[in-house]
Design an enzyme around this catalytic site. Structure first.
Site, PDB file in Angstrom:
ATOM      1  N   ASP A  53       0.351  -5.145   9.231  1.00 50.89           N
ATOM      2  CA  ASP A  53       1.704  -5.449   8.777  1.00 50.89           C
ATOM      3  C   ASP A  53       1.903  -6.923   9.101  1.00 50.89           C
ATOM      4  O   ASP A  53       1.951  -7.301  10.276  1.00 50.89           O
ATOM      5  CB  ASP A  53       2.693  -4.562   9.535  1.00 50.89           C
ATOM      6  N   TYR A  75      14.573 -12.333 -10.551  1.00 48.47           N
ATOM      7  CA  TYR A  75      13.535 -12.620  -9.550  1.00 48.47           C
ATOM      8  C   TYR A  75      14.214 -13.081  -8.246  1.00 48.47           C
ATOM      9  O   TYR A  75      13.720 -12.848  -7.155  1.00 48.47           O
ATOM     10  CB  TYR A  75      12.528 -13.645 -10.083  1.00 48.47           C
ATOM     11  N   LYS A  85       9.082 -17.753  -2.970  1.00 50.28           N
ATOM     12  CA  LYS A  85       7.868 -18.349  -3.545  1.00 50.28           C
ATOM     13  C   LYS A  85       7.943 -19.880  -3.488  1.00 50.28           C
ATOM     14  O   LYS A  85       6.915 -20.545  -3.301  1.00 50.28           O
ATOM     15  CB  LYS A  85       7.632 -17.871  -4.979  1.00 50.28           C
ATOM     16  N   THR A 116       1.211  -4.746 -12.144  1.00 48.30           N
ATOM     17  CA  THR A 116       0.729  -4.191 -10.871  1.00 48.30           C
ATOM     18  C   THR A 116       1.762  -3.209 -10.316  1.00 48.30           C
ATOM     19  O   THR A 116       2.830  -3.032 -10.892  1.00 48.30           O
ATOM     20  CB  THR A 116       0.528  -5.312  -9.831  1.00 48.30           C
ATOM     21  N   LEU A 117       1.428  -2.620  -9.164  1.00 55.38           N
ATOM     22  CA  LEU A 117       2.375  -1.733  -8.472  1.00 55.38           C
ATOM     23  C   LEU A 117       3.679  -2.473  -8.176  1.00 55.38           C
ATOM     24  O   LEU A 117       4.776  -1.919  -8.312  1.00 55.38           O
ATOM     25  CB  LEU A 117       1.734  -1.225  -7.175  1.00 55.38           C
TER      26      LEU A 117
END
Ligand code: 0WE
Length: 256
Positions: free
Chosen positions: A65, A156, A163, A194-195
Site C-alpha cells: 500500500d 477528471y 497528475k 482499464t479497471l
C-alpha cells in the site's frame, strides 16, 4: 539479445491483465528484464500472482500500500535481498475517491484532495527515495500521467491536479537523482480501457472523441505504452530525464 538484458525492475500498479502496468511489465520482461511485482491489498493478490506466474514461479510478489511507509520500506528490503539491486521502477498508481471524479471540481473535499495527492503523487517521491539507494548502476523511473494534468478534462477534477503534481514531482526528482544517473520521466497516455477507467461515466464517448480528434484517428494500444516504457528504460533514452512523453496518438498537439 533484449534491450533490457541484466536489468532488475520493480513494478507498482498491476490490478489485472488490462492494467497499463502489466503492458509495460510484459514489454520490459520480453526485453530481458527480471521483475518484481507489488499488489495493493488481498483482493488483487490472486490476480497479480496469476499474471506474475507467466514469468516463472520464483517471480517476487510483494504486497504494498503506497500510502504506508512501512510497506514501502519492506518492499525495497525484499527487493535488495532477493534481486540484489535495481535499475527500473514503474509507478502506475492513482486513486481519488469516486465522488471526487463526479460533479464539480469546486466541491472537492479536503480529504479527497489529500487522498488523491497521497496515492497518486507523493507515492512517487516515497518510492523513488526508497529505490534510489539500490540503483547503484543508475536507473530509470517511469510514472504514468494524463492530459488532465495540463488542461481541464471535465470530471477528471482532483486527479488532474494530482497528475500536475506528479509531473512536477517527476522534474524535481529528475534534478535530485540525475547526479546518480537515475532518470525520472512520465508517459502521458491517451485513455485506455482499464479497471480504473471502468465505471467512469462517458468513458466510451471519450474513446470515440480521441478517435475523431487525434491526428492518428485511433486510441493508443497497451502494447504501444509497453514499447515507450522499454524506450524510457533503455540506453536509447540515456539523455532523457524530467520529461512528460505524450503517447496519445497526437491528441495533445491539437488546439481544436
Ligand atoms: O487517471 C485516470 C483514472 C484514475 C482513477 C480512476 C478511478 C476510478 C475508480 C483514479 N481514481 C479512481 N477512483 C475510483 O473510485 N485516468 C487517466 C482515466 C480517466 O479517469 C477519468 C477520466 C480518464 C481519462 C475520470 C474522469 C474523466 C476522465
Amino acid at each position: 539479445m533484449g534491450m533490457l538484458e541484466h536489468k532488475l525492475g520493480v513494478v507498482f500498479g498491476i490490478a489485472n491483465k488490462r492494467s497499463i502496468a502489466w503492458a509495460i511489465a510484459q514489454a520490459w520482461a520480453r526485453e530481458g528484464a527480471r521483475l518484481a511485482f507489488t499488489y495493493q491489498g488481498d483482493r488483487l493478490k490472486d490476480n497479480v500472482a496469476e499474471l506474475a506466474r507467466a514469468f516463472g514461479t520464483e517471480t517476487l510478489l510483494l504486497p504494498c500500500d503506497v500510502t504506508k511507509d512501512d510497506d514501502i520500506a519492506r518492499v525495497f528490503e525484499d527487493v535488495r535481498r532477493e534481486l540484489g539491486g535495481l535499475h527500473l521502477m514503474l509507478h502506475s498508481v492513482a486513486f481519488a475517491p469516486k465522488e471526487a471524479l463526479e460533479g464539480r471540481f469546486l466541491n472537492t473535499t479536503r480529504e479527497a484532495f489529500r487522498i488523491a495527492h497521497d496515492v497518486s503523487a507523493y507515492s512517487l517521491v516515497a518510492l523513488a527515495r526508497a529505490a534510489a539507494p539500490l540503483m547503484t548502476e543508475g536507473g530509470s523511473i517511469v510514472g504514468m500521467s494524463y492530459y488532465g494534468a495540463e488542461k481541464v478534462v471535465p470530471h477528471y477534477n482532483v486527479m488532474g491536479v494530482a497528475k500536475a503534481a506528479l509531473e512536477a514531482c517527476t522534474r524535481y526528482l529528475a534534478h535530485d537523482l540525475g547526479p546518480q544517473r537515475i532518470r525520472v520521466n512520465c508517459i502521458s497516455a491517451g485513455p485506455v480501457n482499464t479497471l480504473a477507467a471502468r465505471g467512469i461515466a462517458g468513458f466510451g464517448a471519450m474513446l470515440r472523441h480521441y478517435e475523431d480528434h487525434a491526428p492518428l484517428k485511433r486510441n493508443v494500444l497497451p502494447e504501444e505504452l509497453g514499447a515507450t516504457g522499454v524506450f524510457l528504460a533503455s540506453d536509447g533514452a540515456a539523455a532523457i530525464t524530467g520529461q512528460v512523453l505524450y503517447v496519445d496518438c497526437g491528441y495533445q498537439i491539437m488546439g481544436m
